[in-house]
Scaffold this motif. Structure first.
Motif, PDB file in Angstrom:
ATOM      1  N   UNK B   3      24.002 -20.126 -36.013  1.00 62.14           N
ATOM      2  CA  UNK B   3      23.740 -18.710 -35.786  1.00 62.14           C
ATOM      3  C   UNK B   3      23.728 -17.911 -37.082  1.00 62.14           C
ATOM      4  N   UNK B   4      24.606 -18.337 -37.997  1.00 67.01           N
ATOM      5  CA  UNK B   4      24.684 -17.647 -39.282  1.00 67.01           C
ATOM      6  C   UNK B   4      23.383 -17.833 -40.062  1.00 67.01           C
ATOM      7  N   UNK B   5      22.815 -19.015 -39.985  1.00 69.15           N
ATOM      8  CA  UNK B   5      21.510 -19.266 -40.627  1.00 69.15           C
ATOM      9  C   UNK B   5      20.431 -18.379 -40.007  1.00 69.15           C
ATOM     10  N   UNK B   6      20.450 -18.295 -38.669  1.00 70.13           N
ATOM     11  CA  UNK B   6      19.506 -17.408 -37.972  1.00 70.13           C
ATOM     12  C   UNK B   6      19.621 -15.978 -38.492  1.00 70.13           C
ATOM     13  N   UNK B   7      20.864 -15.532 -38.577  1.00 69.45           N
ATOM     14  CA  UNK B   7      21.091 -14.160 -39.015  1.00 69.45           C
ATOM     15  C   UNK B   7      20.587 -13.979 -40.447  1.00 69.45           C
ATOM     16  N   UNK B   8      20.871 -14.975 -41.286  1.00 69.82           N
ATOM     17  CA  UNK B   8      20.416 -14.879 -42.680  1.00 69.82           C
ATOM     18  C   UNK B   8      18.888 -14.736 -42.756  1.00 69.82           C
ATOM     19  N   UNK B   9      18.189 -15.460 -41.889  1.00 63.81           N
ATOM     20  CA  UNK B   9      16.725 -15.310 -41.860  1.00 63.81           C
ATOM     21  C   UNK B   9      16.319 -13.893 -41.474  1.00 63.81           C
ATOM     22  N   UNK B  10      17.085 -13.300 -40.600  1.00 65.28           N
ATOM     23  CA  UNK B  10      16.723 -11.965 -40.117  1.00 65.28           C
ATOM     24  C   UNK B  10      17.099 -10.841 -41.076  1.00 65.28           C
ATOM     25  N   UNK B  11      18.242 -10.969 -41.716  1.00 66.06           N
ATOM     26  CA  UNK B  11      18.694  -9.816 -42.514  1.00 66.06           C
ATOM     27  C   UNK B  11      18.667 -10.082 -44.015  1.00 66.06           C
ATOM     28  N   UNK B  12      18.233 -11.312 -44.386  1.00 69.83           N
ATOM     29  CA  UNK B  12      18.000 -11.569 -45.810  1.00 69.83           C
ATOM     30  C   UNK B  12      19.233 -12.041 -46.560  1.00 69.83           C
ATOM     31  N   UNK B  13      20.411 -11.586 -46.159  1.00 76.86           N
ATOM     32  CA  UNK B  13      21.632 -11.880 -46.918  1.00 76.86           C
ATOM     33  C   UNK B  13      22.834 -11.500 -46.060  1.00 76.86           C
ATOM     34  N   UNK B  14      23.734 -12.439 -45.885  1.00 77.29           N
ATOM     35  CA  UNK B  14      24.918 -12.176 -45.069  1.00 77.29           C
ATOM     36  C   UNK B  14      26.098 -11.833 -45.978  1.00 77.29           C
ATOM     37  N   UNK B  15      26.711 -10.659 -45.799  1.00 75.33           N
ATOM     38  CA  UNK B  15      27.848 -10.271 -46.644  1.00 75.33           C
ATOM     39  C   UNK B  15      28.976 -11.304 -46.567  1.00 75.33           C
ATOM     40  N   UNK B  16      29.687 -11.502 -47.689  1.00 73.68           N
ATOM     41  CA  UNK B  16      30.740 -12.489 -47.777  1.00 73.68           C
ATOM     42  C   UNK B  16      31.823 -12.271 -46.731  1.00 73.68           C
ATOM     43  N   UNK B  17      32.105 -10.997 -46.416  1.00 76.64           N
ATOM     44  CA  UNK B  17      33.170 -10.730 -45.458  1.00 76.64           C
ATOM     45  C   UNK B  17      32.902 -11.433 -44.113  1.00 76.64           C
ATOM     46  N   UNK B  18      31.627 -11.566 -43.735  1.00 76.39           N
ATOM     47  CA  UNK B  18      31.344 -12.241 -42.471  1.00 76.39           C
ATOM     48  C   UNK B  18      31.502 -13.749 -42.576  1.00 76.39           C
ATOM     49  N   UNK B  19      31.202 -14.276 -43.748  1.00 73.77           N
ATOM     50  CA  UNK B  19      31.434 -15.708 -43.955  1.00 73.77           C
ATOM     51  C   UNK B  19      32.934 -16.022 -43.827  1.00 73.77           C
ATOM     52  N   UNK B  20      33.749 -15.199 -44.465  1.00 72.57           N
ATOM     53  CA  UNK B  20      35.203 -15.399 -44.393  1.00 72.57           C
ATOM     54  C   UNK B  20      35.701 -15.289 -42.957  1.00 72.57           C
ATOM     55  N   UNK B  21      35.112 -14.340 -42.231  1.00 76.79           N
ATOM     56  CA  UNK B  21      35.567 -14.085 -40.870  1.00 76.79           C
ATOM     57  C   UNK B  21      35.358 -15.291 -39.960  1.00 76.79           C
ATOM     58  N   UNK B  22      34.336 -16.086 -40.254  1.00 78.59           N
ATOM     59  CA  UNK B  22      34.063 -17.263 -39.423  1.00 78.59           C
ATOM     60  C   UNK B  22      35.301 -18.135 -39.271  1.00 78.59           C
ATOM     61  N   UNK B  23      36.068 -18.251 -40.344  1.00 77.81           N
ATOM     62  CA  UNK B  23      37.311 -19.026 -40.299  1.00 77.81           C
ATOM     63  C   UNK B  23      38.484 -18.242 -39.734  1.00 77.81           C
ATOM     64  N   UNK B  24      38.652 -17.036 -40.264  1.00 78.37           N
ATOM     65  CA  UNK B  24      39.881 -16.296 -39.994  1.00 78.37           C
ATOM     66  C   UNK B  24      39.920 -15.643 -38.626  1.00 78.37           C
ATOM     67  N   UNK B  25      38.773 -15.286 -38.099  1.00 82.00           N
ATOM     68  CA  UNK B  25      38.764 -14.451 -36.905  1.00 82.00           C
ATOM     69  C   UNK B  25      37.520 -14.783 -36.073  1.00 82.00           C
ATOM     70  N   UNK B  26      37.474 -16.048 -35.576  1.00 84.49           N
ATOM     71  CA  UNK B  26      36.221 -16.529 -34.973  1.00 84.49           C
ATOM     72  C   UNK B  26      35.734 -15.712 -33.772  1.00 84.49           C
ATOM     73  N   UNK B  27      36.634 -15.095 -33.000  1.00 89.78           N
ATOM     74  CA  UNK B  27      36.148 -14.339 -31.847  1.00 89.78           C
ATOM     75  C   UNK B  27      35.418 -13.059 -32.238  1.00 89.78           C
ATOM     76  N   UNK B  28      35.995 -12.304 -33.184  1.00 89.29           N
ATOM     77  CA  UNK B  28      35.315 -11.095 -33.662  1.00 89.29           C
ATOM     78  C   UNK B  28      34.010 -11.487 -34.358  1.00 89.29           C
ATOM     79  N   UNK B  29      34.097 -12.568 -35.126  1.00 90.17           N
ATOM     80  CA  UNK B  29      32.901 -13.076 -35.814  1.00 90.17           C
ATOM     81  C   UNK B  29      31.758 -13.367 -34.837  1.00 90.17           C
ATOM     82  N   UNK B  30      32.080 -14.033 -33.732  1.00 84.80           N
ATOM     83  CA  UNK B  30      31.047 -14.345 -32.737  1.00 84.80           C
ATOM     84  C   UNK B  30      30.437 -13.081 -32.140  1.00 84.80           C
ATOM     85  N   UNK B  31      31.301 -12.111 -31.817  1.00 81.21           N
ATOM     86  CA  UNK B  31      30.814 -10.852 -31.244  1.00 81.21           C
ATOM     87  C   UNK B  31      29.839 -10.148 -32.182  1.00 81.21           C
TER      88      UNK B  31
END
Lengths: 112, 112, 112, 112, 112, 112
Positions: B3-31
């Motif tokens: 999904x993160x790859x999909x998003x990267x295709x759509x918005x060009x660049x995913x901020x680092x804070x969201x990458x970190x969130x994938x580990x630390x806070x997976x439920x908020x990250x998914x939302x």
């Protein structure tokens, strides 16, 4: 007053305050008209896309009067309801749900 | 992480804070990912136009970090410098010269 | 529509625009409902405290419509007048007296 | 300077600009201290809850310096990371994702 | 209530919410009055110039209620229409045309 | 480039982005210069008072870059530290303490 007609073609609807200003404060009126005409002209972006930008900005800023004025102008220029709705989603993401909710209120009332 | 790859295709660049969130806070990250993917998809407006909207909104709101992130994403998606410059003019009109000036700073640095 | 009932329990009052959206735009409606339900649920903070946060944020942003909606919801959830008044003081300190004054207007009208 | 100690107990951390003001501009300093002490005292809301409100407001307003100051104070007063994270979600809903993202940046850096 | 008279002399017009507060919430009322009296007093800037500042700030922030209140006070203190109009131009430059347009609406209605 | 000299006399300091624009985008540059020269000229308000307005607006909007630029210009035009400090108090009242605190930071650094 020919410039005012030009502007109306570009932005769809000229707020009353600018019509009044033509009499009361012609120098400021000329400056604004000139600047407005420059900004709204078709260029790399069409004037319709610029209107969509204006809607997103004013919704994000919680400027309800400016939002209503920009939306009325957009409709007169043939911008589609679906396009505005998608622009409001971007405003939601970047400036919060109330920007979207207020935009939807205006949009549903104007386009029904 | 597809999904993160999909998003990267759509918005060009995913901020680092969201990458970190994938580990630390997976439920908020998914939302957020889900919501983001919904908002940025091509629809009545292309994802490029949505990026231009995002630049105009964040410039208008004086959100310099979000502005820089949106602009970097726009460049990766092939948005042209001229298009962004014209969007910044609309931000000037509706939210003041500093929105334009800061946007130009970023734009000239990024696209030179 | 059971989700809407859930949301009503959490936020006290669902704005009419979301009720309308259920018919007109079911996909966006679902996304918002899902996101809303996630954010407002009791967690480390109770839903009452979250409502107080929402009042402080919307007062600070001068978003009078959202402020009125959040305050009506807070009252339905049993938030006390004194709690809201103290939250508005924090908004005064961080975003100015008019945030407090407008909040007091709403508060005194709603709770009398 | 005893009032300054009082304030520090209430807000967790006094910004340097107020320390400087004690010397340079004692009358304005006294006014601010008095007002601050009144607003931050425990009342219907605890001073910890008021700090959470302050974080949500400053995140929503994109005031990154004030956000960082409020968050440092909150940590010193024993506010939990989870509580701040949930407050930032409310800021996301009402003022957009960048409010959340910037808040997360600060939060993850401060509490790790 | 003598302090309230003092304040009225300084700011031209006291909003009704503060009159109500005198009864309902005397401690917050006293704090605000004290702070207000300190800020609005003639100093390096006259109270008229401070009113013009207040108009420019509230116009820039899209706070229409506060803008109307400040403008009514300015008129009572003898501030000239031309001075306010020029202040609104600065608000236009730094915060966009709608700040100017809304300010002109109020100004033309109030001073005609 | 004589217009640029005129503007520098009026606003105290021309941001670098406008100098760059003279080469890269002469038409937008001319429009801004013209508009700027019109707005900053001495009129019912002196250009010094307009600078004080600009400082109050940008502080209230949390636009730290624009605030720093306006303050540097004000100093070059001979605006006094005390005048700016009192303008920042009005910004405190109408837009919150952080507007004042950040303004004081800039002011103390610039005028020491």
């Amino acid at each position: 007053m020919s410039d005012l007609k030009d502007l109306e073609k570009k932005i769809g609807k000229v707020p009353r305050v600018f019509r009044d200003m033509a009499e009361k404060d012609p120098m400021m009126y000329d400056k604004i008209l000139e600047f407005d005409n420059y900004i709204w002209a078709d260029g790399s972006l069409t004037k319709q896309t610029k209107k969509i930008l204006a809607i997103a900005i004013t919704a994000a800023m919680r400027d309800n009067r400016a939002l209503a004025a920009q939306m009325a102008g957009a409709k007169n220029l043939g911008v589609k309801k679906e396009e505005i709705e998608e622009a409001l989603r971007v405003a939601f993401l970047l400036s919060g749900m109330p920007a979207y909710a207020q935009g939807r209120n205006e949009l549903d009332a104007l386009y029904e």
